[in-house]
Scaffold this active site. Sequence first.
Site, PDB file in Angstrom:
ATOM      1  N   LYS A 240       4.944 -14.632   1.893  1.00  0.00           N
ATOM      2  CA  LYS A 240       4.672 -15.503   0.743  1.00  0.00           C
ATOM      3  C   LYS A 240       5.986 -15.678  -0.010  1.00  0.00           C
ATOM      4  O   LYS A 240       6.109 -15.420  -1.197  1.00  0.00           O
ATOM      5  CB  LYS A 240       3.586 -14.877  -0.142  1.00  0.00           C
ATOM      6  CG  LYS A 240       3.098 -15.778  -1.275  1.00  0.00           C
ATOM      7  CD  LYS A 240       2.523 -17.094  -0.802  1.00  0.00           C
ATOM      8  CE  LYS A 240       2.041 -17.920  -2.002  1.00  0.00           C
ATOM      9  NZ  LYS A 240       1.688 -19.296  -1.623  1.00  0.00           N
TER      10      LYS A 240
ATOM     11  N   TYR B 200       0.819  -1.204   0.000  1.00  0.00           N
ATOM     12  CA  TYR B 200       0.000   0.000   0.000  1.00  0.00           C
ATOM     13  C   TYR B 200       0.858   1.261   0.000  1.00  0.00           C
ATOM     14  O   TYR B 200       0.427   2.324   0.438  1.00  0.00           O
ATOM     15  CB  TYR B 200      -0.919   0.026   1.227  1.00  0.00           C
ATOM     16  CG  TYR B 200      -1.944  -1.090   1.306  1.00  0.00           C
ATOM     17  CD1 TYR B 200      -2.150  -1.968   0.250  1.00  0.00           C
ATOM     18  CD2 TYR B 200      -2.708  -1.263   2.440  1.00  0.00           C
ATOM     19  CE1 TYR B 200      -3.070  -2.988   0.333  1.00  0.00           C
ATOM     20  CE2 TYR B 200      -3.643  -2.279   2.532  1.00  0.00           C
ATOM     21  CZ  TYR B 200      -3.817  -3.154   1.479  1.00  0.00           C
ATOM     22  OH  TYR B 200      -4.736  -4.163   1.560  1.00  0.00           O
TER      23      TYR B 200
ATOM     24  N   ASP C  19      -1.158 -18.200   2.663  1.00  0.00           N
ATOM     25  CA  ASP C  19      -2.275 -19.082   2.356  1.00  0.00           C
ATOM     26  C   ASP C  19      -2.402 -20.191   3.396  1.00  0.00           C
ATOM     27  O   ASP C  19      -3.513 -20.536   3.833  1.00  0.00           O
ATOM     28  CB  ASP C  19      -2.140 -19.659   0.936  1.00  0.00           C
ATOM     29  CG  ASP C  19      -0.746 -20.150   0.616  1.00  0.00           C
ATOM     30  OD1 ASP C  19       0.201 -19.829   1.358  1.00  0.00           O
ATOM     31  OD2 ASP C  19      -0.581 -20.857  -0.400  1.00  0.00           O
TER      32      ASP C  19
ATOM     33  N   ASP D 235      -9.192  -9.325   9.021  1.00  0.00           N
ATOM     34  CA  ASP D 235     -10.630  -9.429   8.778  1.00  0.00           C
ATOM     35  C   ASP D 235     -11.114 -10.861   9.014  1.00  0.00           C
ATOM     36  O   ASP D 235     -12.191 -11.083   9.591  1.00  0.00           O
ATOM     37  CB  ASP D 235     -10.964  -8.995   7.348  1.00  0.00           C
ATOM     38  CG  ASP D 235     -11.129  -7.484   7.224  1.00  0.00           C
ATOM     39  OD1 ASP D 235     -10.682  -6.761   8.137  1.00  0.00           O
ATOM     40  OD2 ASP D 235     -11.710  -7.028   6.230  1.00  0.00           O
TER      41      ASP D 235
ATOM     42  N   ASP E 121      -3.858  -7.078   6.527  1.00  0.00           N
ATOM     43  CA  ASP E 121      -5.181  -6.487   6.303  1.00  0.00           C
ATOM     44  C   ASP E 121      -6.206  -7.593   6.091  1.00  0.00           C
ATOM     45  O   ASP E 121      -7.289  -7.608   6.703  1.00  0.00           O
ATOM     46  CB  ASP E 121      -5.110  -5.561   5.096  1.00  0.00           C
ATOM     47  CG  ASP E 121      -6.372  -4.722   4.900  1.00  0.00           C
ATOM     48  OD1 ASP E 121      -7.248  -4.736   5.790  1.00  0.00           O
ATOM     49  OD2 ASP E 121      -6.473  -4.046   3.866  1.00  0.00           O
TER      50      ASP E 121
END
Length: 359
Positions: free
Chosen positions: A188, A137, A221, A249, A245
């Site tokens: 990752k 971001y 993942d 959630d 982020d």
Amino acid sequence: MRTYRIAAIPADGIGPEVIDAGLEVLDALAARAGFGLDVTRYDWGSDRYRRTGALMPADGLDQLRGMDAIYFGAVGAPDIPDHVTLWGLRLPICQGFDQYANVRPTRILPGVTSPLRDVGPGDLDWVIVRENSEGEYAGHGGRAHRGLPEEVATETAIFTRRGVERIMRHAFAIARARPAKHLTVVTKSNAQRHGMVFWDEIAALVAADFPDVAWDKELVDAMTTRMVRRPASIDTVVATNLHADILSDLAAALAGSLGIAPTGNIDPERRFPSMFEPIHGSAFDITGRGIANPVASFWTAAMMLEHLGEAAAAASLMAAVEQVCAAGIMTPDLGGTETTAGVTRAVVDALRGANAPAR
């Protein structure tokens, strides 16, 4: 009497509803705990954008700079593109004040039912630490040849040694302060062999300075699977701006609802005011219906109080929230029938009872 200058930015959607609820609870708590709140309310948000073409004024950061903390609602509107609202208000504050540590605690509160089978309070108790200033971001990239077959769009993730090391140190410090003393580093790095391998290498270097903290690595993942299948194996988590982020959630949903999840956008060095916000967003589908869950704003307020040095008051507020949830006084997102005002009133009543700290 200690007095704290608080900037309240309710902004959009249910933001004003839950920030008003949070301020009501904070007022009740301050009256018992022996500190004062000097709250300045700002009308920044989508309504201002429609009037003026900007979500916040050009000198917005200067107006906020002298505050002790910022209490933020939510930003976003159905008729304005999300990237306009996000980059017009929240991100300029986070990046302008170098609030590089986004801290998101998650646990199952008493009385709340998790969608996970046979998982209850105590089985899911996490802190997710999100790098909040760079990464995916960072805002680097662009588009060329718009509208043509050869149009191209780039979004460049930025990872600096300073940025990664400081968020790692903050995450290890949080893990050290918790009973489990365990940190999971999420990347990752099997597919993203530059930035994510960089993350893994710096994690290993920083870990040497925290020999009392156990740590492991997980691909993002695989982490989603672990969160669902083995929640008790997780304590503190650190991840990039994008990965954390998404994971936070999921964490909130596994704990019962996005409506209970808090956030602190922290400048650990305290050069600038930190900003505290619920993570649920503007939720225009329920705006004005009086059923928005205020628990996230209460928990967020408790994080703000702890950051300001009012640990006893923060603990008292969370005790009141847990007391109310355990009694089944909850909004529809948690399976209850109570309104925003009803939950707020119950928490205020609990604070005025035995659990409120004496002066």
